[in-house]
Design a protein around this motif. Structure first.
Motif, PDB file in Angstrom:
ATOM      1  N   VAL A  83       0.840  -1.201   0.000  1.00 14.85           N
ATOM      2  CA  VAL A  83       0.000   0.000   0.000  1.00 14.85           C
ATOM      3  C   VAL A  83       0.878   1.255   0.000  1.00 14.85           C
ATOM      4  N   MET A 121      -4.898  -1.741  -5.528  1.00 15.23           N
ATOM      5  CA  MET A 121      -5.095  -1.264  -4.170  1.00 15.23           C
ATOM      6  C   MET A 121      -6.256  -1.995  -3.506  1.00 15.23           C
ATOM      7  N   ALA A 125      -6.215  -4.299  -0.096  1.00 17.13           N
ATOM      8  CA  ALA A 125      -7.164  -4.111   1.005  1.00 17.13           C
ATOM      9  C   ALA A 125      -7.946  -5.382   1.310  1.00 17.13           C
ATOM     10  N   PHE A 183      -7.262   2.443   5.261  1.00 20.84           N
ATOM     11  CA  PHE A 183      -7.628   2.926   3.936  1.00 20.84           C
ATOM     12  C   PHE A 183      -8.611   4.102   3.968  1.00 20.84           C
ATOM     13  N   THR A 190      -8.809   6.427   0.650  1.00 15.68           N
ATOM     14  CA  THR A 190      -7.827   6.124  -0.392  1.00 15.68           C
ATOM     15  C   THR A 190      -8.487   5.877  -1.740  1.00 15.68           C
TER      16      THR A 190
END
Length: 379
Positions: A83, A121, A125, A183, A190
């Motif tokens: 990340v 991403m 997550a 996040f 994000t």
């Protein structure tokens, strides 16, 4: 006192049987390399050794838990590292896109690449451990933490909990991190920031928009109190032009410098309060600066989570070192109580050898004694 033949045989048999029993017990002790074989051998030592063995079993289980915790935290740390690398790349993209020499097609290509980065991403997550449990869903380990809603927004489906393991008698350690804190922490999202950046980069910058924005900026009326000029942005341009035209040796140069500096402050304040024309370089710059600041805040959140995970892994290392020392102490104490040390084995071997010698002597004595009769004296 007269000893009958039957009594002689009975006493000798009892004594020889007892000595053979002692030899058998010593043989078992030497074979198993342990002095206390049964609780009846030493009740206190056996009870204490049992307590220590149970404590050692708990210590061993805590080590297994620590290994499991370290494995989970390592996977969380790996995901956070990915990340961080992605956020660093996005920040670099923002810097590149802010360059006025960057063309519309280059920004469009960057937006296309960012769409793939957004999927990456989302994969970070929704990372799972070796058992298939999600790392960032809190207590809802079997629920995918992030997914698209009906409006195309990425939402969090987990909770704020953190899974934990008992890694020591007095330590219950968290082995996961809340996905929302990572996040969507620090008031930032994000995924939304990445989507906003993609949208921003897809808007082409045009000369018409730039001209319209310049005209709008020059005529932007900002309530600035006692400012003589009606339009602070245009007033700054006028003040700066006067300063540029003056010579440093001009007696009024310091006054012009002060006026330009004050006008610049008011101009910046006014420019920050207005909304640039969409499609202008100013609108692009404003949007990129805002998203760059948001990414910085997001990187701080991820950095804090990474530091927390690292601190817990360091604590596990310290607990493992302490646990190894305790294991050695428990093992030595049990060996002392049950007679498992090399010195105990040597003593048992010596006693066995001595007892065998006694038995051989007793057997020889019994054979000699039992063969005696009155006829031996009559010969």
């Amino acid at each position: 006192m007269r000893i009958s033949t039957s009594m002689l045989y009975q006493l000798s048999n009892t004594e020889l049987t007892s000595m053979q029993g002692s030899i058998l017990k010593l043989n078992q002790q030497v074979t198993q390399q342990q002095t206390v074989l049964l609780p009846s051998d030493d009740a206190v030592a056996a009870a204490r050794a049992l307590d220590l063995s149970q404590t050692q079993a708990l210590n061993d289980q805590y080590k297994i838990n620590r290994n499991n915790a370290d494995s989970s935290l390592s996977q969380v740390n790996a995901a956070l590292t990915n990340v961080t690398a992605m956020l660093t790349k996005i920040k670099s993209n923002i810097t590149q896109a802010g360059n006025a020499a960057f063309s519309n097609s280059e920004r469009a290509n960057m937006a296309t690449e960012l769409k793939g980065n957004l999927k990456e991403m989302l994969g970070f997550a929704n990372a799972t451990d070796a058992l298939g449990n999600y790392l960032f869903s809190g207590f809802k380990a079997t629920t995918q933490p992030f997914d698209y809603d009906s409006m195309g927004n990425i939402v969090y489906n987990g909770d704020q909990g953190q899974q934990s393991l008992q890694v020591d008698s007095t330590r219950n350690m968290e082995i996961s991190v809340s996905g929302q804190a990572v996040f969507q922490g620090a008031g930032q999202d994000t995924f939304k920031n990445m989507q906003d950046l993609i949208t921003l980069l897809q808007v082409p910058v045009t000369e018409a928009a730039n001209n319209a924005d310049t005209q709008a900026a020059n005529t932007f009326n900002y309530p600035v109190g006692s400012i003589p000029a009606q339009y602070p942005i245009q007033a700054y341009k006028t003040a700066q032009a006067a300063l540029d035209a003056a010579s440093p040796t001009d007696p009024n140069y310091s006054t012009l410098l002060t006026q330009a500096a004050n006008a610049k402050l008011l101009s910046d304040k006014a420019d920050a309060a207005r909304t640039p024309i969409p499609g202008s370089q100013a609108a692009l710059t404003r949007g990129l600066n805002k998203l760059g600041g948001a990414i910085d805040l997001q990187m701080n959140s991820v950095g804090a989570a990474t530091a927390s995970v690292g601190a817990r892994q360091s604590e596990i290392d310290n607990l493992n070192a302490t646990g190894d020392v305790l294991k050695e102490q428990y093992t030595q104490s049990v060996n002392d109580l049950l007679g498992r040390n090399p010195s105990d084995l040597a003593a048992n071997i010596s006693a066995l050898s001595l007892q065998q010698t006694y038995l051989q002597a007793a057997q020889k004595s019994f054979v000699t004694t039992s063969s005696l009769t009155l006829l031996n004296y009559l010969k």
